[in-house]
Enzyme design. Structure first.
Site, PDB file in Angstrom:
ATOM      1  N   GLY A  12       4.280  60.725  44.706  1.00  0.00           N
ATOM      2  CA  GLY A  12       5.990  59.915  43.856  1.00  0.00           C
ATOM      3  C   GLY A  12       6.098  60.145  42.596  1.00  0.00           C
ATOM      4  O   GLY A  12       6.697  59.587  41.960  1.00  0.00           O
ATOM      5  N   SER A  14       8.600  61.842  42.513  1.00  0.00           N
ATOM      6  CA  SER A  14      10.363  62.195  42.220  1.00  0.00           C
ATOM      7  C   SER A  14      11.426  61.061  41.336  1.00  0.00           C
ATOM      8  O   SER A  14      12.524  61.256  41.083  1.00  0.00           O
ATOM      9  CB  SER A  14      11.275  62.056  44.032  1.00  0.00           C
ATOM     10  OG  SER A  14      10.908  60.843  44.232  1.00  0.00           O
ATOM     11  N   SER A  15      10.311  59.978  41.198  1.00  0.00           N
ATOM     12  CA  SER A  15      11.556  59.130  40.275  1.00  0.00           C
ATOM     13  C   SER A  15      10.521  57.959  39.010  1.00  0.00           C
ATOM     14  O   SER A  15       9.117  58.322  39.751  1.00  0.00           O
ATOM     15  CB  SER A  15      12.943  57.914  41.045  1.00  0.00           C
ATOM     16  OG  SER A  15      11.353  57.111  41.932  1.00  0.00           O
ATOM     17  N   GLY A  16      10.831  57.260  38.530  1.00  0.00           N
ATOM     18  CA  GLY A  16      10.420  56.624  37.594  1.00  0.00           C
ATOM     19  C   GLY A  16       8.703  56.873  37.127  1.00  0.00           C
ATOM     20  O   GLY A  16       8.604  58.235  36.350  1.00  0.00           O
ATOM     21  N   LYS A  38      10.753  62.951  50.513  1.00  0.00           N
ATOM     22  CA  LYS A  38      11.665  64.489  50.366  1.00  0.00           C
ATOM     23  C   LYS A  38      12.108  64.950  49.347  1.00  0.00           C
ATOM     24  O   LYS A  38      12.762  64.157  49.133  1.00  0.00           O
ATOM     25  CB  LYS A  38      12.543  64.298  51.667  1.00  0.00           C
ATOM     26  CG  LYS A  38      12.520  63.290  53.044  1.00  0.00           C
ATOM     27  CD  LYS A  38      13.776  62.638  53.529  1.00  0.00           C
ATOM     28  CE  LYS A  38      13.266  62.728  55.463  1.00  0.00           C
ATOM     29  NZ  LYS A  38      13.898  62.246  56.169  1.00  0.00           N
ATOM     30  N   ASP A  54       3.950  62.269  52.896  1.00  0.00           N
ATOM     31  CA  ASP A  54       3.981  60.976  53.488  1.00  0.00           C
ATOM     32  C   ASP A  54       2.621  60.467  53.353  1.00  0.00           C
ATOM     33  O   ASP A  54       2.062  61.294  54.280  1.00  0.00           O
ATOM     34  CB  ASP A  54       5.115  61.172  54.286  1.00  0.00           C
ATOM     35  CG  ASP A  54       4.437  59.632  55.469  1.00  0.00           C
ATOM     36  OD1 ASP A  54       4.683  58.796  54.529  1.00  0.00           O
ATOM     37  OD2 ASP A  54       4.868  59.889  56.129  1.00  0.00           O
ATOM     38  N   SER A 132      -2.958  50.991  39.624  1.00  0.00           N
ATOM     39  CA  SER A 132      -2.854  49.589  40.257  1.00  0.00           C
ATOM     40  C   SER A 132      -1.496  49.203  39.585  1.00  0.00           C
ATOM     41  O   SER A 132      -0.581  49.471  39.285  1.00  0.00           O
ATOM     42  CB  SER A 132      -4.087  48.793  40.291  1.00  0.00           C
ATOM     43  OG  SER A 132      -3.926  47.572  40.043  1.00  0.00           O
ATOM     44  N   TYR A 146       2.066  42.649  47.988  1.00  0.00           N
ATOM     45  CA  TYR A 146       1.745  43.914  46.445  1.00  0.00           C
ATOM     46  C   TYR A 146       0.653  43.090  46.170  1.00  0.00           C
ATOM     47  O   TYR A 146      -0.485  44.148  45.922  1.00  0.00           O
ATOM     48  CB  TYR A 146       3.299  44.153  46.221  1.00  0.00           C
ATOM     49  CG  TYR A 146       2.654  44.743  45.572  1.00  0.00           C
ATOM     50  CD1 TYR A 146       3.276  46.442  45.666  1.00  0.00           C
ATOM     51  CD2 TYR A 146       2.734  44.532  43.990  1.00  0.00           C
ATOM     52  CE1 TYR A 146       3.360  47.516  44.518  1.00  0.00           C
ATOM     53  CE2 TYR A 146       2.729  44.978  42.682  1.00  0.00           C
ATOM     54  CZ  TYR A 146       3.084  47.065  43.066  1.00  0.00           C
ATOM     55  OH  TYR A 146       2.851  48.136  42.381  1.00  0.00           O
ATOM     56  N   ALA A 148      -1.830  41.864  46.834  1.00  0.00           N
ATOM     57  CA  ALA A 148      -2.721  41.922  48.131  1.00  0.00           C
ATOM     58  C   ALA A 148      -3.517  43.379  48.089  1.00  0.00           C
ATOM     59  O   ALA A 148      -4.838  43.608  48.095  1.00  0.00           O
ATOM     60  CB  ALA A 148      -2.332  41.303  49.669  1.00  0.00           C
ATOM     61  N   LYS A 150      -2.600  45.977  45.823  1.00  0.00           N
ATOM     62  CA  LYS A 150      -3.226  46.303  44.397  1.00  0.00           C
ATOM     63  C   LYS A 150      -4.474  45.423  43.970  1.00  0.00           C
ATOM     64  O   LYS A 150      -5.269  46.047  43.511  1.00  0.00           O
ATOM     65  CB  LYS A 150      -2.385  45.770  42.961  1.00  0.00           C
ATOM     66  CG  LYS A 150      -0.877  46.419  43.303  1.00  0.00           C
ATOM     67  CD  LYS A 150      -1.212  48.149  43.428  1.00  0.00           C
ATOM     68  CE  LYS A 150      -0.120  49.077  43.194  1.00  0.00           C
ATOM     69  NZ  LYS A 150      -0.085  50.221  43.763  1.00  0.00           N
ATOM     70  N   THR A 181      11.711  50.704  36.287  1.00  0.00           N
ATOM     71  CA  THR A 181      12.037  51.461  37.076  1.00  0.00           C
ATOM     72  C   THR A 181      12.962  51.027  38.576  1.00  0.00           C
ATOM     73  O   THR A 181      13.616  49.486  38.172  1.00  0.00           O
ATOM     74  CB  THR A 181      10.827  51.643  37.770  1.00  0.00           C
ATOM     75  OG1 THR A 181      10.045  51.281  38.772  1.00  0.00           O
ATOM     76  CG2 THR A 181       9.862  52.496  36.521  1.00  0.00           C
TER      77      THR A 181
END
Length: 271
Positions: A12, A14-16, A38, A54, A132, A146, A148, A150, A181
């Site tokens: 993950g 590509s950002s943030g 992608k 993915d 987390s 969400y 649940a 974490k 973000t």
């Protein structure tokens, strides 16, 4: 081609938080591979190699780890950052939607971890850092799926850490609070909305928008992630930022009634 530098794989990215984490690892002297679903057409930060992944696919997870091993010969740090948020009352989230969120946020962590563990064990060590959240420790109305996920990541990580420690591997948790973000705008919205929750959802959206605007910079979280990856004596849990630290302390020491009232007040819910 093997490398003499440590190798970090950040999902993950590509950002943030993921993108800032990839930058921070480069600055710390790592070879860095960042992933996204992608990545074609995206410009990675300097020193970062992008790779498609993915985390909801077994085959994709295994293939991505294989490509990193083939190119660099090792993986020293895996940062499981990829994930998806969720919004809406539980009654408004279908079982299919719950399965999708958990498939990414929980099983995605499990897939990637299982894919790297044999390589880390063979090389005699490594670290898996699972991103987390304070919502792995505290409740959040209208984000139950969400929360649940974490909470599940917390239990999985702490249990697995005991299993692999004797092989030189540590499984660690980084717990951010609200961060600046696009997380909230990308969250899965309820797929079976109910009118009786519409006003509560509207208030929730305002609360979360305000919290995100006032949140920590992703670079703050990235710095903590790199610390978890490089500390000589790592901790199981790292709070990322002052709010996360306060929330963890409140959860641990505040009386249950006071904590419960605080959650309702923060979310502008009836007493």
């Amino acid at each position: 081609m093997a490398t003499t530098r440590p190798v970090a794989l950040v999902t993950g990215a590509s950002s943030g938080i993921g993108k800032e984490t990839a930058r921070a690892f480069v600055a710390a002297g790592f070879e860095v591979i960042g992933t996204g679903r992608k990545t074609s057409g995206l410009t990675p930060p300097a020193g970062v190699t992008y790779l498609d992944l993915d985390v909801a696919s077994d085959d994709s997870a295994i293939a991505a780890v294989g490509k990193v091993i083939d190119r660099f010969g090792r993986i020293d740090v895996l940062v499981n950052n990829a994930g998806i948020g969720s919004a809406g009352a539980v009654e408004e989230n279908s079982v299919a939607q719950a399965q999708n969120v958990l498939n990414i946020d929980v099983l995605g962590v499990i897939r990637m971890t299982k894919a790297v563990l044999p390589h880390m064990r063979a090389q005699g060590g490594g670290r898996v850092i699972n991103i987390s959240s304070v919502l792995g420790l505290v409740p959040q109305p209208y984000m139950a799926l969400y929360a649940a996920a974490k909470h599940a990541v917390e239990g999985y990580s702490e249990s697995l850490d005991h299993e692999v420690r004797e092989h030189g591997i540590r499984v660690l948790l980084v717990e951010p609070a609200y961060t600046k973000t696009s997380f909230d705008t990308n969250a899965a919205q309820p797929d079976t909305p109910l009118p009786l929750y519409a006003e509560r959802r509207r208030v929730f959206d305002e609360v979360i928008t305000d919290a995100m605007k006032a949140g920590d910079d992703p670079a703050v979280v990235a710095k903590v992630i790199v610390a978890a990856a490089t500390d000589k004596k790592p901790k199981l849990r790292y709070a990322a930022g002052p709010l996360a630290t306060r929330m963890r302390m409140l959860r641990r020491f505040a009386p249950a009634i006071a904590f419960d009232k605080g959650i309702r007040k923060f979310n502008r819910m009836p007493a």
